[in-house]
Design a protein around this motif. Structure first.
Motif, short mmCIF file in Angstrom:
data_model
loop_
_atom_site.label_atom_id
_atom_site.label_comp_id
_atom_site.label_asym_id
_atom_site.label_seq_id
_atom_site.Cartn_x
_atom_site.Cartn_y
_atom_site.Cartn_z
N ALA A 123 0.83 -1.21 0.00
CA ALA A 123 0.00 0.00 0.00
C ALA A 123 0.86 1.25 0.00
N LEU A 124 1.92 1.27 0.82
CA LEU A 124 2.80 2.43 0.86
C LEU A 124 3.51 2.64 -0.48
N ALA A 125 3.96 1.56 -1.09
CA ALA A 125 4.60 1.67 -2.41
C ALA A 125 3.61 2.21 -3.43
N HIS A 126 2.37 1.78 -3.34
CA HIS A 126 1.32 2.25 -4.24
C HIS A 126 1.08 3.76 -4.06
N LEU A 127 1.07 4.20 -2.82
CA LEU A 127 0.83 5.61 -2.53
C LEU A 127 1.99 6.51 -2.92
N LYS A 128 3.19 5.96 -3.05
CA LYS A 128 4.37 6.75 -3.40
C LYS A 128 4.45 7.07 -4.88
N ARG A 129 3.54 6.52 -5.68
CA ARG A 129 3.59 6.82 -7.11
C ARG A 129 3.38 8.31 -7.35
N PRO A 130 4.11 8.88 -8.30
CA PRO A 130 3.96 10.31 -8.59
C PRO A 130 2.51 10.65 -8.93
N GLY A 131 2.08 11.81 -8.47
CA GLY A 131 0.73 12.27 -8.78
C GLY A 131 -0.35 11.75 -7.86
N THR A 132 0.04 11.03 -6.80
CA THR A 132 -0.93 10.44 -5.88
C THR A 132 -1.08 11.32 -4.65
N LEU A 133 -2.33 11.58 -4.28
CA LEU A 133 -2.65 12.35 -3.08
C LEU A 133 -3.44 11.44 -2.14
N ALA A 134 -2.93 11.21 -0.95
CA ALA A 134 -3.65 10.43 0.05
C ALA A 134 -4.68 11.33 0.71
N VAL A 135 -5.91 10.86 0.78
CA VAL A 135 -6.99 11.60 1.41
C VAL A 135 -7.41 10.82 2.65
N ILE A 136 -7.30 11.46 3.81
CA ILE A 136 -7.59 10.82 5.09
C ILE A 136 -8.73 11.59 5.76
N PRO A 137 -9.98 11.28 5.39
CA PRO A 137 -11.11 12.06 5.87
C PRO A 137 -11.78 11.49 7.13
N SER A 138 -11.02 10.85 8.00
CA SER A 138 -11.59 10.20 9.18
C SER A 138 -12.42 11.16 10.01
N LEU A 139 -13.52 10.63 10.54
CA LEU A 139 -14.39 11.42 11.41
C LEU A 139 -13.99 11.26 12.88
#
Length: 181
Positions: free
Chosen positions: A109-125
């Motif tokens: 998952a971390l390797a997937h998120l490191k791809r250029p152009g990727t923005l992690a969205v963490i909208p936890s309530l």
């Protein structure tokens, strides 16, 4: 806390989003994200409905070509069909793709998120101290996160306006709209 009391571990007062002058962990407003990734279990308390509601409020022209990905386990109460059903027709037409990746382990998952152009969205309530924020900071993954729970304690005050949003669809839509220009 046992290790802390014995002096084996040290607690940091605050983790800065920027380290050593670089932009690790920051949503780079100069580069339009190509992919927005919700990286939590697909349940309401992790902000899945908040994210979908926000995407429905963003100008479809800004969503044009953006890939939306849900990275984490789906649940019986939040299957992909429910998530897709909440996206407006305009948002669905504008998005290049909507996908669900449910079988990656943490390193994948971390390797997937490191791809250029990727923005992690963490909208936890609700989240006391989101590990995903720690991981994004440590790995240099651009992210945005809701101010709910302990997230603000992890971000230096001077960086909070760049990466944190109030846990409302309007606030998240506003931040996404600015980043997707």
């Amino acid at each position: 806390l046992e290790g802390v009391a014995e002096g084996d571990l040290a607690l940091q007062q605050r983790v800065r989003v920027r380290t050593a002058g670089d932009d690790a962990g920051r949503a780079d407003v100069d580069v339009r994200p190509e992919e927005a990734v919700h990286l939590r279990t697909v349940v309401e308390r992790k902000g899945v409905k908040l994210l979908v509601d926000a995407l429905n409020e963003v100008d479809p022209a800004r969503l044009q070509g953006l890939e939306l990905e849900f990275l984490g386990k789906t649940t019986s109460s939040w299957p992909p069909t429910r998530v897709l059903g909440l996206l407006s027709d305009e948002a669905r037409r504008a998005l290049a793709d909507v996908s669900f990746l449910t079988d990656l382990d943490q390193p994948q998952a971390l390797a997937h998120l490191k791809r250029p152009g990727t923005l992690a969205v963490i909208p936890s309530l609700h989240d006391n101290s989101p590990n995903t924020i720690y991981e994004c900071i440590e790995e240099g993954i651009p992210f945005i996160a809701s101010r709910a729970g302990g997230a603000p304690e992890l971000i230096a005050p001077e960086d909070a306006g760049d990466v944190l949003f109030e846990p409302t669809a309007e606030a998240l839509a506003g931040l996404l709209g600015r980043l997707l220009t």
